[in-house]
Motif scaffolding. Structure first.
Motif, PDB file in Angstrom:
ATOM      1  N   GLY A  34      46.325  69.133  19.279  1.00 28.17           N
ATOM      2  CA  GLY A  34      47.321  68.524  18.409  1.00 28.17           C
ATOM      3  C   GLY A  34      47.088  68.959  16.975  1.00 28.17           C
ATOM      4  O   GLY A  34      46.537  70.032  16.721  1.00 28.17           O
ATOM      5  N   TYR A  35      47.469  68.099  16.038  1.00 25.01           N
ATOM      6  CA  TYR A  35      47.293  68.418  14.620  1.00 25.01           C
ATOM      7  C   TYR A  35      46.468  67.336  13.947  1.00 25.01           C
ATOM      8  O   TYR A  35      46.360  66.202  14.436  1.00 25.01           O
ATOM      9  CB  TYR A  35      48.638  68.566  13.913  1.00 25.01           C
ATOM     10  N   THR A  36      45.887  67.680  12.813  1.00 30.09           N
ATOM     11  CA  THR A  36      45.113  66.719  12.024  1.00 30.09           C
ATOM     12  C   THR A  36      45.447  66.879  10.551  1.00 30.09           C
ATOM     13  O   THR A  36      45.716  67.997  10.083  1.00 30.09           O
ATOM     14  CB  THR A  36      43.596  66.896  12.248  1.00 30.09           C
ATOM     15  N   LEU A  37      45.444  65.757   9.827  1.00 31.09           N
ATOM     16  CA  LEU A  37      45.651  65.721   8.386  1.00 31.09           C
ATOM     17  C   LEU A  37      44.579  64.837   7.772  1.00 31.09           C
ATOM     18  O   LEU A  37      44.131  63.859   8.410  1.00 31.09           O
ATOM     19  CB  LEU A  37      47.027  65.154   8.037  1.00 31.09           C
ATOM     20  N   GLY A  38      44.158  65.153   6.553  1.00 34.78           N
ATOM     21  CA  GLY A  38      43.114  64.345   5.933  1.00 34.78           C
ATOM     22  C   GLY A  38      43.030  64.552   4.440  1.00 34.78           C
ATOM     23  O   GLY A  38      43.734  65.394   3.858  1.00 34.78           O
ATOM     24  N   ALA A  39      42.159  63.766   3.823  1.00 37.50           N
ATOM     25  CA  ALA A  39      41.907  63.864   2.385  1.00 37.50           C
ATOM     26  C   ALA A  39      40.504  63.363   2.121  1.00 37.50           C
ATOM     27  O   ALA A  39      39.959  62.550   2.878  1.00 37.50           O
ATOM     28  CB  ALA A  39      42.928  63.050   1.591  1.00 37.50           C
ATOM     29  N   GLY A  40      39.913  63.846   1.034  1.00 37.80           N
ATOM     30  CA  GLY A  40      38.558  63.419   0.710  1.00 37.80           C
ATOM     31  C   GLY A  40      38.111  63.953  -0.628  1.00 37.80           C
ATOM     32  O   GLY A  40      38.917  64.431  -1.436  1.00 37.80           O
ATOM     33  N   GLY A  41      36.814  63.871  -0.850  1.00 34.64           N
ATOM     34  CA  GLY A  41      36.239  64.360  -2.092  1.00 34.64           C
ATOM     35  C   GLY A  41      34.830  64.868  -1.872  1.00 34.64           C
ATOM     36  O   GLY A  41      34.123  64.409  -0.958  1.00 34.64           O
ATOM     37  N   GLU A  42      34.428  65.833  -2.702  1.00 36.63           N
ATOM     38  CA  GLU A  42      33.083  66.398  -2.637  1.00 36.63           C
ATOM     39  C   GLU A  42      32.443  66.348  -4.023  1.00 36.63           C
ATOM     40  O   GLU A  42      33.147  66.381  -5.043  1.00 36.63           O
ATOM     41  CB  GLU A  42      33.120  67.842  -2.147  1.00 36.63           C
ATOM     42  N   TYR A  43      31.115  66.309  -4.020  1.00 33.10           N
ATOM     43  CA  TYR A  43      30.363  66.345  -5.279  1.00 33.10           C
ATOM     44  C   TYR A  43      29.175  67.271  -5.111  1.00 33.10           C
ATOM     45  O   TYR A  43      28.407  67.151  -4.144  1.00 33.10           O
ATOM     46  CB  TYR A  43      29.883  64.948  -5.668  1.00 33.10           C
ATOM     47  N   ALA A  44      29.032  68.226  -6.036  1.00 34.59           N
ATOM     48  CA  ALA A  44      27.909  69.166  -6.001  1.00 34.59           C
ATOM     49  C   ALA A  44      26.706  68.528  -6.689  1.00 34.59           C
ATOM     50  O   ALA A  44      26.644  68.457  -7.918  1.00 34.59           O
ATOM     51  CB  ALA A  44      28.293  70.465  -6.694  1.00 34.59           C
ATOM     52  N   VAL A  45      25.759  68.052  -5.895  1.00 36.56           N
ATOM     53  CA  VAL A  45      24.561  67.408  -6.434  1.00 36.56           C
ATOM     54  C   VAL A  45      23.702  68.423  -7.174  1.00 36.56           C
ATOM     55  O   VAL A  45      23.149  68.150  -8.245  1.00 36.56           O
ATOM     56  CB  VAL A  45      23.763  66.740  -5.299  1.00 36.56           C
ATOM     57  N   THR A  46      23.577  69.610  -6.591  1.00 39.80           N
ATOM     58  CA  THR A  46      22.923  70.746  -7.245  1.00 39.80           C
ATOM     59  C   THR A  46      23.849  71.947  -7.085  1.00 39.80           C
ATOM     60  O   THR A  46      24.953  71.834  -6.545  1.00 39.80           O
ATOM     61  CB  THR A  46      21.557  71.055  -6.609  1.00 39.80           C
ATOM     62  N   ASP A  47      23.405  73.125  -7.529  1.00 40.66           N
ATOM     63  CA  ASP A  47      24.234  74.312  -7.372  1.00 40.66           C
ATOM     64  C   ASP A  47      24.439  74.691  -5.907  1.00 40.66           C
ATOM     65  O   ASP A  47      25.376  75.420  -5.581  1.00 40.66           O
ATOM     66  CB  ASP A  47      23.617  75.497  -8.120  1.00 40.66           C
ATOM     67  N   ASN A  48      23.579  74.207  -5.017  1.00 40.17           N
ATOM     68  CA  ASN A  48      23.669  74.573  -3.605  1.00 40.17           C
ATOM     69  C   ASN A  48      23.997  73.414  -2.675  1.00 40.17           C
ATOM     70  O   ASN A  48      24.589  73.625  -1.624  1.00 40.17           O
ATOM     71  CB  ASN A  48      22.360  75.229  -3.142  1.00 40.17           C
ATOM     72  N   TRP A  49      23.615  72.184  -3.007  1.00 41.32           N
ATOM     73  CA  TRP A  49      23.801  71.049  -2.102  1.00 41.32           C
ATOM     74  C   TRP A  49      25.009  70.227  -2.515  1.00 41.32           C
ATOM     75  O   TRP A  49      25.145  69.823  -3.669  1.00 41.32           O
ATOM     76  CB  TRP A  49      22.551  70.177  -2.063  1.00 41.32           C
ATOM     77  N   VAL A  50      25.895  69.970  -1.529  1.00 38.80           N
ATOM     78  CA  VAL A  50      27.161  69.273  -1.767  1.00 38.80           C
ATOM     79  C   VAL A  50      27.281  68.116  -0.778  1.00 38.80           C
ATOM     80  O   VAL A  50      27.004  68.279   0.425  1.00 38.80           O
ATOM     81  CB  VAL A  50      28.358  70.227  -1.589  1.00 38.80           C
ATOM     82  N   VAL A  51      27.692  66.942  -1.259  1.00 33.74           N
ATOM     83  CA  VAL A  51      27.953  65.797  -0.390  1.00 33.74           C
ATOM     84  C   VAL A  51      29.452  65.522  -0.379  1.00 33.74           C
ATOM     85  O   VAL A  51      30.173  65.885  -1.320  1.00 33.74           O
ATOM     86  CB  VAL A  51      27.178  64.544  -0.845  1.00 33.74           C
ATOM     87  N   ARG A  52      29.937  64.888   0.697  1.00 33.35           N
ATOM     88  CA  ARG A  52      31.374  64.641   0.837  1.00 33.35           C
ATOM     89  C   ARG A  52      31.661  63.349   1.584  1.00 33.35           C
ATOM     90  O   ARG A  52      30.840  62.855   2.358  1.00 33.35           O
ATOM     91  CB  ARG A  52      32.051  65.788   1.576  1.00 33.35           C
ATOM     92  N   PRO A  92      38.236  66.815  -5.413  1.00 33.17           N
ATOM     93  CA  PRO A  92      39.138  66.099  -4.499  1.00 33.17           C
ATOM     94  C   PRO A  92      39.981  67.112  -3.732  1.00 33.17           C
ATOM     95  O   PRO A  92      40.370  68.150  -4.276  1.00 33.17           O
ATOM     96  CB  PRO A  92      39.993  65.249  -5.445  1.00 33.17           C
ATOM     97  N   PHE A  93      40.279  66.834  -2.452  1.00 30.51           N
ATOM     98  CA  PHE A  93      40.984  67.822  -1.638  1.00 30.51           C
ATOM     99  C   PHE A  93      41.848  67.151  -0.571  1.00 30.51           C
ATOM    100  O   PHE A  93      41.660  65.983  -0.230  1.00 30.51           O
ATOM    101  CB  PHE A  93      39.983  68.771  -0.965  1.00 30.51           C
ATOM    102  N   VAL A  94      42.783  67.925  -0.053  1.00 31.75           N
ATOM    103  CA  VAL A  94      43.558  67.568   1.135  1.00 31.75           C
ATOM    104  C   VAL A  94      43.342  68.668   2.163  1.00 31.75           C
ATOM    105  O   VAL A  94      42.973  69.802   1.813  1.00 31.75           O
ATOM    106  CB  VAL A  94      45.056  67.395   0.825  1.00 31.75           C
ATOM    107  N   THR A  95      43.599  68.340   3.445  1.00 30.08           N
ATOM    108  CA  THR A  95      43.319  69.303   4.505  1.00 30.08           C
ATOM    109  C   THR A  95      44.250  69.056   5.676  1.00 30.08           C
ATOM    110  O   THR A  95      44.751  67.936   5.875  1.00 30.08           O
ATOM    111  CB  THR A  95      41.845  69.205   4.950  1.00 30.08           C
ATOM    112  N   GLY A  96      44.504  70.103   6.460  1.00 32.69           N
ATOM    113  CA  GLY A  96      45.332  69.966   7.646  1.00 32.69           C
ATOM    114  C   GLY A  96      45.228  71.186   8.531  1.00 32.69           C
ATOM    115  O   GLY A  96      44.953  72.296   8.049  1.00 32.69           O
ATOM    116  N   GLY A  97      45.440  70.971   9.848  1.00 32.44           N
ATOM    117  CA  GLY A  97      45.371  72.096  10.768  1.00 32.44           C
ATOM    118  C   GLY A  97      45.345  71.665  12.221  1.00 32.44           C
ATOM    119  O   GLY A  97      45.850  70.589  12.590  1.00 32.44           O
ATOM    120  N   LEU A  98      44.754  72.499  13.052  1.00 29.41           N
ATOM    121  CA  LEU A  98      44.693  72.307  14.497  1.00 29.41           C
ATOM    122  C   LEU A  98      43.503  71.424  14.873  1.00 29.41           C
ATOM    123  O   LEU A  98      42.413  71.586  14.332  1.00 29.41           O
ATOM    124  CB  LEU A  98      44.546  73.672  15.187  1.00 29.41           C
ATOM    125  N   ALA A  99      43.748  70.501  15.820  1.00 27.16           N
ATOM    126  CA  ALA A  99      42.673  69.651  16.350  1.00 27.16           C
ATOM    127  C   ALA A  99      42.666  69.755  17.871  1.00 27.16           C
ATOM    128  O   ALA A  99      43.726  69.812  18.508  1.00 27.16           O
ATOM    129  CB  ALA A  99      42.864  68.204  15.923  1.00 27.16           C
TER     130      ALA A  99
END
Length: 238
Positions: free
Chosen positions: A176-194, A144-151
């Motif tokens: 402007g600016y952007t803020l967000g939140a989400g989650g990721e899951y590593a299906v394998t050691d290399n492939w990640v979905v979000r 799980p993560f949060v994020t923010g920065g330039l848009a």
């Protein structure tokens, strides 16, 4: 007699091995997933916006003369970034993304609260890009993560004489600016979905439409734009 002695030996050998083992020794545990490293991926989503293009010919004219829009539509693009995971489970990183969009709406010009049936407009959000910091907490293969920065967003605003057709437009870029939140899951050691939610506010920005007939500049307008979106993505982690 020999048979009894052999059977007794077989019974006591495993017991002796167990007694000889270190009672404080624990079985090996599978290593947790590590999120450190670079990645590259693709994303798609749906966005809704609130926007106003108002005229600026006099004080207060922005709110009383102009076009009110509620653009919506889809977008898709790419993203890339880098994460660093610490022993505590904290994950920090930096990420950039760019998406082509078709987020648009049409409306009538409104003056002092009254729509003008002979004067319309269309606003389209054509592309959006961001550069952001991210922070999350690793739960093995979950992040799980949060994020923010330039848009930064590119848009097109077209005005229309009804039924004569489009007569002036402007293409411009706002930041402007952007803020967000989400989650990721590593299906394998290399492939990640979000999955992710983002909000962006581009403030107020002035621009000038130009007439199609001769390229002449028209009166200066101002645009206010905010967006909200839901997006999904898949990435390859290096």
């Amino acid at each position: 007699m020999k048979t009894i002695l052999l059977a007794t030996a077989f019974l006591f050998v495993p017991a002796g091995m167990a007694l000889a083992a270190d009672p404080t020794e624990t079985l090996p545990v599978a290593a947790s997933y590590n999120w450190s490293g670079g990645y590259f991926g693709a994303q798609a989503g749906y966005a809704r916006s609130d926007a106003r293009v108002g005229q600026t010919f006099a004080p207060g004219s922005f709110d009383n003369y102009g076009w009110g829009y509620s653009p919506s539509g889809g977008f898709g693009g790419v993203f890339a970034g880098y994460n660093k995971q610490f022993d505590s489970g904290l994950v920090v990183g930096v990420e950039g993304d760019y998406s082509f969009a078709s987020v648009k709406d049409t409306t009538l010009y409104r003056a002092l609260g009254v729509d003008d049936p002979a004067f319309g407009g269309e606003l389209e959000l054509e592309a959006v890009g961001t550069v952001r910091l991210r922070a999350g907490y690793a739960i093995d293969r979950w992040l799980p993560f949060v994020t923010g920065g330039l848009a930064v967003a590119s848009y097109k605003h077209t005005t229309t004489n009804i039924p004569g057709g489009p007569y002036a437009d402007v293409r411009d870029t706002v930041a402007g600016y952007t803020l967000g939140a989400g989650g990721e899951y590593a299906v394998t050691d290399n492939w990640v979905v979000r999955g992710e939610y983002r909000f962006a506010d581009f403030g107020r920005h002035t621009s000038v439409r130009h007439a199609f007939s001769n390229g002449a500049p028209l009166n200066r307008d101002a645009i206010e734009l905010t967006t909200q979106d839901l997006r999904i993505g898949v990435a390859y982690k290096f």
